[in-house]
Design a protein around this motif. Structure first.
Motif, PDB file in Angstrom:
ATOM      1  N   ALA A   1      14.016  -6.910 -62.709  1.00  0.00           N
ATOM      2  CA  ALA A   1      15.279  -6.956 -63.120  1.00  0.00           C
ATOM      3  C   ALA A   1      15.641  -5.691 -63.961  1.00  0.00           C
ATOM      4  N   ASP A   2      16.987  -5.013 -63.700  1.00  0.00           N
ATOM      5  CA  ASP A   2      17.399  -4.034 -64.472  1.00  0.00           C
ATOM      6  C   ASP A   2      17.541  -4.421 -65.907  1.00  0.00           C
ATOM      7  N   TYR A   3      18.129  -5.645 -66.346  1.00  0.00           N
ATOM      8  CA  TYR A   3      18.025  -6.204 -67.548  1.00  0.00           C
ATOM      9  C   TYR A   3      18.410  -7.546 -67.365  1.00  0.00           C
ATOM     10  N   VAL A   4      18.067  -8.368 -68.566  1.00  0.00           N
ATOM     11  CA  VAL A   4      18.248  -9.850 -69.007  1.00  0.00           C
ATOM     12  C   VAL A   4      19.139 -10.222 -69.738  1.00  0.00           C
ATOM     13  N   PRO A   5      20.456 -10.564 -69.460  1.00  0.00           N
ATOM     14  CA  PRO A   5      21.320 -10.856 -70.642  1.00  0.00           C
ATOM     15  C   PRO A   5      21.012 -11.451 -71.576  1.00  0.00           C
ATOM     16  N   ALA A   6      21.467 -11.126 -72.785  1.00  0.00           N
ATOM     17  CA  ALA A   6      21.024 -11.448 -74.171  1.00  0.00           C
ATOM     18  C   ALA A   6      21.353 -12.975 -74.141  1.00  0.00           C
ATOM     19  N   ASP A   7      22.598 -13.338 -73.763  1.00  0.00           N
ATOM     20  CA  ASP A   7      22.738 -14.636 -73.843  1.00  0.00           C
ATOM     21  C   ASP A   7      22.017 -15.650 -72.936  1.00  0.00           C
ATOM     22  N   ASN A   8      21.606 -15.326 -71.786  1.00  0.00           N
ATOM     23  CA  ASN A   8      20.698 -16.119 -70.995  1.00  0.00           C
ATOM     24  C   ASN A   8      19.484 -16.120 -71.768  1.00  0.00           C
ATOM     25  N   LEU A   9      18.887 -15.399 -72.479  1.00  0.00           N
ATOM     26  CA  LEU A   9      17.449 -15.307 -73.198  1.00  0.00           C
ATOM     27  C   LEU A   9      17.705 -16.515 -74.263  1.00  0.00           C
ATOM     28  N   ASN A  10      18.859 -16.819 -74.890  1.00  0.00           N
ATOM     29  CA  ASN A  10      19.027 -17.809 -75.833  1.00  0.00           C
ATOM     30  C   ASN A  10      19.694 -18.975 -75.576  1.00  0.00           C
ATOM     31  N   ARG A  11      20.499 -19.115 -74.688  1.00  0.00           N
ATOM     32  CA  ARG A  11      21.347 -20.290 -74.246  1.00  0.00           C
ATOM     33  C   ARG A  11      21.240 -20.812 -73.046  1.00  0.00           C
ATOM     34  N   GLU A  12      20.830 -20.161 -71.922  1.00  0.00           N
ATOM     35  CA  GLU A  12      20.730 -20.657 -70.507  1.00  0.00           C
ATOM     36  C   GLU A  12      19.372 -21.581 -70.453  1.00  0.00           C
ATOM     37  N   PRO A  13      19.919 -22.844 -70.134  1.00  0.00           N
ATOM     38  CA  PRO A  13      18.733 -23.797 -69.843  1.00  0.00           C
ATOM     39  C   PRO A  13      17.754 -23.385 -68.782  1.00  0.00           C
ATOM     40  N   SER A  14      16.466 -23.608 -68.861  1.00  0.00           N
ATOM     41  CA  SER A  14      15.501 -23.556 -67.656  1.00  0.00           C
ATOM     42  C   SER A  14      15.301 -24.860 -67.157  1.00  0.00           C
ATOM     43  N   LEU A  15      14.823 -24.916 -65.906  1.00  0.00           N
ATOM     44  CA  LEU A  15      14.388 -26.212 -65.308  1.00  0.00           C
ATOM     45  C   LEU A  15      13.462 -27.102 -66.115  1.00  0.00           C
ATOM     46  N   ARG A  16      12.239 -26.116 -66.635  1.00  0.00           N
ATOM     47  CA  ARG A  16      11.514 -26.930 -67.543  1.00  0.00           C
ATOM     48  C   ARG A  16      12.044 -27.505 -68.793  1.00  0.00           C
ATOM     49  N   SER A  17      13.160 -26.856 -69.478  1.00  0.00           N
ATOM     50  CA  SER A  17      13.800 -27.381 -70.599  1.00  0.00           C
ATOM     51  C   SER A  17      14.704 -28.648 -70.229  1.00  0.00           C
ATOM     52  N   VAL A  18      15.219 -28.646 -69.182  1.00  0.00           N
ATOM     53  CA  VAL A  18      15.957 -29.748 -68.418  1.00  0.00           C
ATOM     54  C   VAL A  18      15.080 -31.206 -68.158  1.00  0.00           C
ATOM     55  N   LEU A  19      13.939 -30.836 -67.771  1.00  0.00           N
ATOM     56  CA  LEU A  19      13.048 -31.925 -67.448  1.00  0.00           C
ATOM     57  C   LEU A  19      11.958 -32.323 -68.472  1.00  0.00           C
ATOM     58  N   SER A  20      12.114 -31.871 -69.556  1.00  0.00           N
ATOM     59  CA  SER A  20      11.283 -32.017 -70.807  1.00  0.00           C
ATOM     60  C   SER A  20      11.845 -32.527 -72.162  1.00  0.00           C
ATOM     61  N   ASP A  21      11.238 -33.243 -72.858  1.00  0.00           N
ATOM     62  CA  ASP A  21      11.691 -33.861 -73.959  1.00  0.00           C
ATOM     63  C   ASP A  21      11.896 -32.829 -75.066  1.00  0.00           C
ATOM     64  N   PRO A  22      13.337 -32.676 -75.813  1.00  0.00           N
ATOM     65  CA  PRO A  22      13.718 -31.501 -76.818  1.00  0.00           C
ATOM     66  C   PRO A  22      12.779 -31.493 -77.648  1.00  0.00           C
ATOM     67  N   ILE A  23      12.059 -32.697 -78.251  1.00  0.00           N
ATOM     68  CA  ILE A  23      11.379 -33.021 -79.405  1.00  0.00           C
ATOM     69  C   ILE A  23      10.025 -32.538 -79.184  1.00  0.00           C
ATOM     70  N   SER A  24       9.281 -33.373 -78.297  1.00  0.00           N
ATOM     71  CA  SER A  24       7.956 -33.139 -78.219  1.00  0.00           C
ATOM     72  C   SER A  24       7.555 -32.184 -77.165  1.00  0.00           C
ATOM     73  N   GLY A  25       8.497 -31.744 -76.362  1.00  0.00           N
ATOM     74  CA  GLY A  25       8.160 -30.636 -75.232  1.00  0.00           C
ATOM     75  C   GLY A  25       7.397 -31.198 -74.145  1.00  0.00           C
ATOM     76  N   SER A  26       6.954 -32.701 -74.032  1.00  0.00           N
ATOM     77  CA  SER A  26       6.426 -33.212 -72.515  1.00  0.00           C
ATOM     78  C   SER A  26       7.521 -33.433 -71.681  1.00  0.00           C
ATOM     79  N   TYR A  27       6.979 -33.416 -70.592  1.00  0.00           N
ATOM     80  CA  TYR A  27       7.904 -33.614 -69.486  1.00  0.00           C
ATOM     81  C   TYR A  27       8.485 -35.233 -69.270  1.00  0.00           C
TER      82      TYR A  27
END
Length: 525
Positions: A329-355
């Motif tokens: 990639a030429d660059y990765v937008p800074a906002d994506n690094l900080n705010r764009e959710p990933s598939l793993r984050s959507v399918l995991s518990d935000p507190i424990s991190g477990s799926y």
């Protein structure tokens, strides 16, 4: 507490309008910046966070709370040095500016590492030894304050750091980087920070980074994903504190790494004549282990992704991730690094991190699992839409559970494949760098054993040998596979496993013997 401390220092800061007027360089190759936040990190005196014996006093507790609150809200904090240290820091900045302008053509980077002998004192900027000690003391004090705020012992991370002071003939893991950039050579470009040119945003790899400069030019992304001018109120006697990825892993994500980026000096102050900065990077030892056991012992929940890992492997993984981003990639937008959710984050518990293998649908339509589901049931209120829910009407979300299991299995396969691939690539690169030649037909394979058990050798080392063992005398205790030996350091009694290429026989100046060592005998495997 932070709100009470801020008015005391607003007189020293630039007006908010000046911060809001900062513009990023008009470079079509970079993404447009996010709106800058007008918030500023809190200021904490170094004298208030220095560890000491005895019961904690009120100034120490207030300083620890203010430091951690600022890191949570702004991902940065400002440490005020004492008068003597501040004068030394200002002197070092002026000396570095004069050094680069007179000897390096007005621009340059110099990296200082304690324990390395200087062949020529005139070849390096002055005062770096004193500044290394000063900023190192401040970094360790900040690390102790962060530990205390997490309900840990103040010295819980000492096993990751160098011995203080360093043993003889040992290099420090931490480094001090002096940089200077002139306006005339920075038109439309990004200014260097810590010895690197920040293309869009950078994240410190180590534990902490302390930055001092004589002109503003650094933006930090706060906890809301907004960029702000972090050093607008920074004087040459202050230090800007940023946390790194190694600390984030060691604290199981409780103290996340800060994202920062540098902007050109000419957009901030066209008459400053350039920007001089000193960046101290508190790095863990390469042979240390990043382990979250103290975090779990303090009662914090450890996500599954935070497993024990050696520092050397952790840094290699970070470098591999950077290579992937640079190559694909030429660059990765800074906002994506900080705010764009990933598939793993959507399918995991935000507190424990477990799926979310126990995903459950609540009455408002949202799904939760793990510790977050327990919290929603206890409060009878959805944490996403804040609607009161009926805790008696919970429905298993089988589709989300199946997706979480599938992603978990794919994640585990990918991690295993990437680890095995990196290991094979490292071994191949090491063989090529050391001059190994494999015949095309592969019929001739051999293992070289030029040394014998109980023989004394000198560790000459290579790029993978820890610096503290280079030049040490050792005794071979056993012979391992593929040309590896188990050695015992004579001076310290430590055991280490090295390959024959890292060793040299303890002989005199006999050239014939040296030639024999350089041409070890091959024995068929």
């Amino acid at each position: 507490m932070v709100a009470m401390m801020m008015p005391q220092h607003q007189n020293h800061a630039n007006p908010p309008a000046a911060v809001g007027s900062i513009r990023s360089p008009q470079n079509p190759g970079l993404p447009s910046p996010s709106p800058l936040s007008l918030a500023a990190p809190s200021r904490v005196r170094l004298a208030d966070i220095l560890p000491y014996d005895g019961a904690p006093m009120a100034p120490y507790l207030r300083a620890v709370d203010a430091l951690s609150t600022s890191l949570t809200r702004h991902n940065a904090a400002i440490i005020e040095l004492g008068s003597d240290d501040a004068a030394l820091l200002r002197c070092a900045l002026e000396s570095a500016r004069l050094y680069f302008r007179t000897r390096k053509g007005g621009r340059g980077v110099y990296t200082y590492r304690a324990g390395r002998p200087l062949e020529d004192v005139d070849s390096s900027p002055p005062c770096l030894t004193d500044i290394f000690r000063c900023m190192g003391r401040a970094a360790r004090a900040a690390l102790c304050a962060i530990s205390r705020h997490l309900q840990l012992r103040s010295n819980v991370f000492d096993h990751l750091l160098d011995d203080s002071p360093l043993p003889p003939s040992e290099l420090s893991s931490s480094i001090l980087v002096a940089t200077f950039s002139q306006i005339s050579s920075q038109q439309g470009k990004i200014a260097p920070v810590g010895g690197k040119h920040a293309s869009n945003c950078e994240v410190e790899k180590g534990l902490l980074m302390l930055i001092s400069s004589d002109a503003p030019g650094l933006q930090v992304c706060d906890s809301n994903g907004r960029w702000y001018q972090a050093d607008s109120s920074l004087s040459p006697g202050d230090l800007l504190l940023l946390t790194g990825k190694a600390l984030s892993h060691a604290t199981a994500g409780l103290r996340p790494a800060a994202s920062y980026r540098a902007i050109s000096d000419n957009f901030l102050n066209p008459h400053c004549g350039g920007r001089t900065s000193l960046a101290f990077r508190l790095m863990p030892q390469s042979n240390a282990i990043l382990d979250c056991t103290p975090i779990a012992a303090a009662g914090h929940v450890i996500p599954q992704s935070y497993v024990p890992i050696s520092v050397s492997q952790f840094m290699d993984d970070l470098s591999a991730e950077e290579d992937v981003l640079c190559n694909h990639a030429d660059y990765v937008p800074a906002d994506n690094l900080n705010r764009e959710p990933s598939l793993r984050s959507v399918l995991s518990d935000p507190i424990s991190g477990s799926y979310l293998e126990d995903a459950t649908l609540v009455s408002c339509g949202h799904s939760f699992g793990g510790l977050m589901l327990r919290k929603v049931i206890e409060t009878s209120r959805c944490t996403l839409c804040n609607v009161e829910i009926d805790s008696g009407s919970l429905i298993p979300n089988h589709a989300l559970r199946a997706a979480a299991v599938a992603v978990k299995q794919e994640d585990e396969r990918r991690l295993f494949h990437n680890a095995a691939l990196r290991k094979r690539r490292k071994e191949a690169n090491e063989h090529r760098e050391n001059g190994d030649i494999t015949p095309e037909n592969g019929s001739h394979k051999g293992v070289q054993y030029p040394f014998s058990v109980n023989e004394k050798v000198i560790i000459k080392g290579n790029r993978r040998t820890p610096d503290k063992f280079v030049g040490k005398e050792a005794v071979i205790t056993s012979q391992c596979l593929n040309g590896w030996y188990l050695l015992k350091i004579i001076e310290t009694g430590e055991n280490i496993r090295l390959q024959y290429r890292s060793l040299r026989k303890m002989t005199g100046s006999n050239d014939s013997q040296d030639r024999c060592v350089s041409e070890p005998v091959q024995t068929s495997s």
